[in-house]
Write an enzyme that holds these catalytic residues in place. Structure first.
Site, PDB file in Angstrom:
ATOM      1  N   GLY A 153       0.881  -1.243  -0.006  1.00  0.00           N
ATOM      2  CA  GLY A 153       0.293   0.072   0.133  1.00  0.00           C
ATOM      3  C   GLY A 153       0.977   1.075  -0.044  1.00  0.00           C
ATOM      4  N   ARG A 164       0.820  -4.928  -5.155  1.00  0.00           N
ATOM      5  CA  ARG A 164       0.743  -6.063  -4.422  1.00  0.00           C
ATOM      6  C   ARG A 164       1.300  -7.374  -4.742  1.00  0.00           C
ATOM      7  NH1 ARG A 164      -0.869  -3.957   0.424  1.00  0.00           N
ATOM      8  NH2 ARG A 164      -2.480  -2.520   0.643  1.00  0.00           N
ATOM      9  N   ASP A 176       5.353  -5.278   5.945  1.00  0.00           N
ATOM     10  CA  ASP A 176       5.823  -6.283   6.765  1.00  0.00           C
ATOM     11  C   ASP A 176       5.753  -7.546   5.509  1.00  0.00           C
ATOM     12  OD1 ASP A 176       3.232  -6.007   7.174  1.00  0.00           O
ATOM     13  OD2 ASP A 176       3.146  -8.056   7.927  1.00  0.00           O
ATOM     14  N   THR A 208       4.731   2.019   6.516  1.00  0.00           N
ATOM     15  CA  THR A 208       3.382   1.647   6.593  1.00  0.00           C
ATOM     16  C   THR A 208       2.698   2.709   7.536  1.00  0.00           C
ATOM     17  OG1 THR A 208       1.650   0.479   7.502  1.00  0.00           O
ATOM     18  CG2 THR A 208       3.767   0.259   8.552  1.00  0.00           C
ATOM     19  N   ASP A 248       0.487   2.118   9.091  1.00  0.00           N
ATOM     20  CA  ASP A 248       0.066   1.220  10.509  1.00  0.00           C
ATOM     21  C   ASP A 248       0.962   1.400  11.809  1.00  0.00           C
ATOM     22  OD1 ASP A 248      -2.128   0.696   8.749  1.00  0.00           O
ATOM     23  OD2 ASP A 248      -1.067  -1.212   8.364  1.00  0.00           O
ATOM     24  N   ASP A 283       3.266  -0.504  12.714  1.00  0.00           N
ATOM     25  CA  ASP A 283       3.278  -1.676  13.385  1.00  0.00           C
ATOM     26  C   ASP A 283       4.510  -2.847  13.207  1.00  0.00           C
ATOM     27  OD1 ASP A 283       2.772  -2.414  10.475  1.00  0.00           O
ATOM     28  OD2 ASP A 283       0.915  -3.573  11.196  1.00  0.00           O
ATOM     29  N   ARG A 330      -4.797  -1.934  10.006  1.00  0.00           N
ATOM     30  CA  ARG A 330      -4.775  -3.299   9.910  1.00  0.00           C
ATOM     31  C   ARG A 330      -5.036  -4.082  11.185  1.00  0.00           C
ATOM     32  NH1 ARG A 330      -3.901  -5.358   4.655  1.00  0.00           N
ATOM     33  NH2 ARG A 330      -2.065  -4.429   4.408  1.00  0.00           N
TER      34      ARG A 330
HETATM   35  O1  F6P Z   1      -1.201  -1.333   5.637  1.00  0.00           O
HETATM   36  C1  F6P Z   1      -1.639  -0.038   5.368  1.00  0.00           C
HETATM   37  C2  F6P Z   1      -3.150  -0.162   5.067  1.00  0.00           C
HETATM   38  O2  F6P Z   1      -3.677   1.343   4.738  1.00  0.00           O
HETATM   39  C3  F6P Z   1      -4.149  -0.499   6.061  1.00  0.00           C
HETATM   40  O3  F6P Z   1      -4.172   0.287   7.460  1.00  0.00           O
HETATM   41  C4  F6P Z   1      -5.302  -1.038   5.354  1.00  0.00           C
HETATM   42  O4  F6P Z   1      -5.816  -1.985   6.167  1.00  0.00           O
HETATM   43  C5  F6P Z   1      -4.704  -1.341   4.144  1.00  0.00           C
HETATM   44  O5  F6P Z   1      -3.456  -0.983   4.008  1.00  0.00           O
HETATM   45  C6  F6P Z   1      -5.566  -0.999   3.167  1.00  0.00           C
HETATM   46  O6  F6P Z   1      -5.044  -1.773   1.817  1.00  0.00           O
HETATM   47  P1  F6P Z   1      -5.574  -1.309   0.469  1.00  0.00           P
HETATM   48  O7  F6P Z   1      -5.184  -0.011  -0.156  1.00  0.00           O
HETATM   49  O8  F6P Z   1      -5.143  -2.563  -0.352  1.00  0.00           O
HETATM   50  O9  F6P Z   1      -7.310  -1.354   0.432  1.00  0.00           O
END
Ligand code: F6P
Length: 341
Positions: free
Chosen positions: A11, A72, A103, A125, A127, A129, A171
């Site tokens: 992401g 991804r 991660d 990230t 997040d 984390d 997440r």
């Molecule tokens: O890991 C970053 C994040 O923004 C998370 O907080 C969220 O769950 C996820 O990516 C969303 O991913 P996508 O852009 O693939 O919907």
């Protein structure tokens, strides 16, 4: 001095461009060439590259997204590891790779390093984390955006005598929820790390409204378990196999409304938390990480990421970085809890 490849995967995150600019500027200063791989691992697996020099990274420091693109697609999930990247590596002569990712991406980076490629990771990230680093760039920006949203939602909630549930990203961890909840003065914060009783949440809100408050703000982390009596949501998965989280805030709001009879609305902040310009502290952090990663790559380090420990940026083994997911510590949540109700 060799060729450094750089890619951004997973992401996107505010500050990615600042990292790329940091890598290119330091590598150029040290007479190394830099090649960008487009759209994450896809660029390496499908040979889509762009030459990066100082001109290519001018003006991108404060720009959101990533000039390299991201995806991804993954060499271990969608290919056979190093072998699936070998054509590009040989054609360009890439002898060091800088991988900016979360991660999942860092795990694949470690795989390539174990297969013999010189790889440096940069933790990325919103997040916050990742194990082995005190913080990640993008997190501060996401927290600021969520806090601004809470501030705005509080005034409309107050005008209408409502409860508003704000669902934020993160997440499986509650870092954004906890920080934005504290900063925005939330009346309850629900995160995956801390089990909760929805009846108790309702009690706290009832007590608050009986005490004369006209509104409440409840911050919910997207990875929260469904409240008691509600089924877990049936979620789709992304290309990495991660669940596409979102929607538990609606269940929490429904439960609160049923239990308290207070009108309860929901705002799911979603990708707005990842878009746009990085805040100043994320620009600084991302720049430091980019410069440090370039130094580590050129100095011949491998299988490590540039992590923040205290005030320093240090090499952290990818094995450590990928050994788990870092959650909100109890004492931080206890601080937030002091202000509930
Ligand atoms: O890991 C970053 C994040 O923004 C998370 O907080 C969220 O769950 C996820 O990516 C969303 O991913 P996508 O852009 O693939 O919907």
């Amino acid at each position: 001095m060799g060729v450094v490849g750089v890619l951004t995967a997973g992401g996107d995150c505010p500050g990615l461009n600042a990292v790329v600019r940091g890598v290119v500027s330091r590598a150029t200063e040290r007479d190394a060439e830099v090649v960008g791989l487009r759209d994450g691992w896809e660029g390496l697996m499908r040979d889509r590259t762009v030459k990066l020099d100082r001109d290519a990274v001018r003006g991108i420091l404060g720009r959101g997204g990533t000039i390299l693109g991201t995806s991804r697609l993954d060499p271990y999930v969608h290919g056979d590891g190093l072998a699936s990247c070998q054509d590009t590596i040989s054609r360009i002569g890439i002898d060091r790779l800088i991988v900016i990712g979360g991660d999942g991406t860092l795990r694949s980076a470690m795989g390539l390093a174990n297969e013999g490629l010189n790889v440096i990771g940069v933790p990325k990230t919103i997040d916050n984390d990742i194990v082995g680093t005190d913080t990640t760039f993008g997190f501060a920006t996401a927290v600021q955006i969520a806090t601004d949203a809470i501030d705005r939602l509080a005034t409309t909630a107050e005008a209408h005598n409502r409860v508003i549930v704000v669902e934020v990203m993160g997440r499986t961890k509650g870092w954004i929820a906890t920080h934005a909840g504290i900063a925005g003065g939330a009346d309850y914060i629900l995160i995956p790390e801390i089990p909760y009783d929805i009846e108790q949440v309702a009690d706290v809100l009832r007590r608050r409204h009986r005490g004369g408050h006209r509104y409440s703000i409840v911050v919910v982390a997207e990875g929260l378990e469904a409240p008691a009596g509600y089924q877990a949501l049936d979620l789709k998965r992304d290309a990495f196999g991660f669940e596409r989280l979102g929607g538990v805030g609606y269940q929490v709001a429904d439960a609160i409304e049923q239990l308290t009879k207070f009108e309860t609305r929901v705002t799911v902040l979603g990708h707005v938390q990842r878009g746009g310009t990085p805040c100043a502290s994320d620009r600084v952090l991302a720049t430091r990480l980019g410069v440090a990663a370039a130094d580590m790559a050129i100095d011949g380090l491998t299988n490590v990421m540039a992590g923040v420990q205290g005030t320093e940026v240090v090499p952290v083994p990818l094995e450590v970085a990928t050994s788990g997911i870092r959650g909100v510590p109890d004492d931080l949540y206890a601080t937030a809890r002091t202000f509930f109700g």
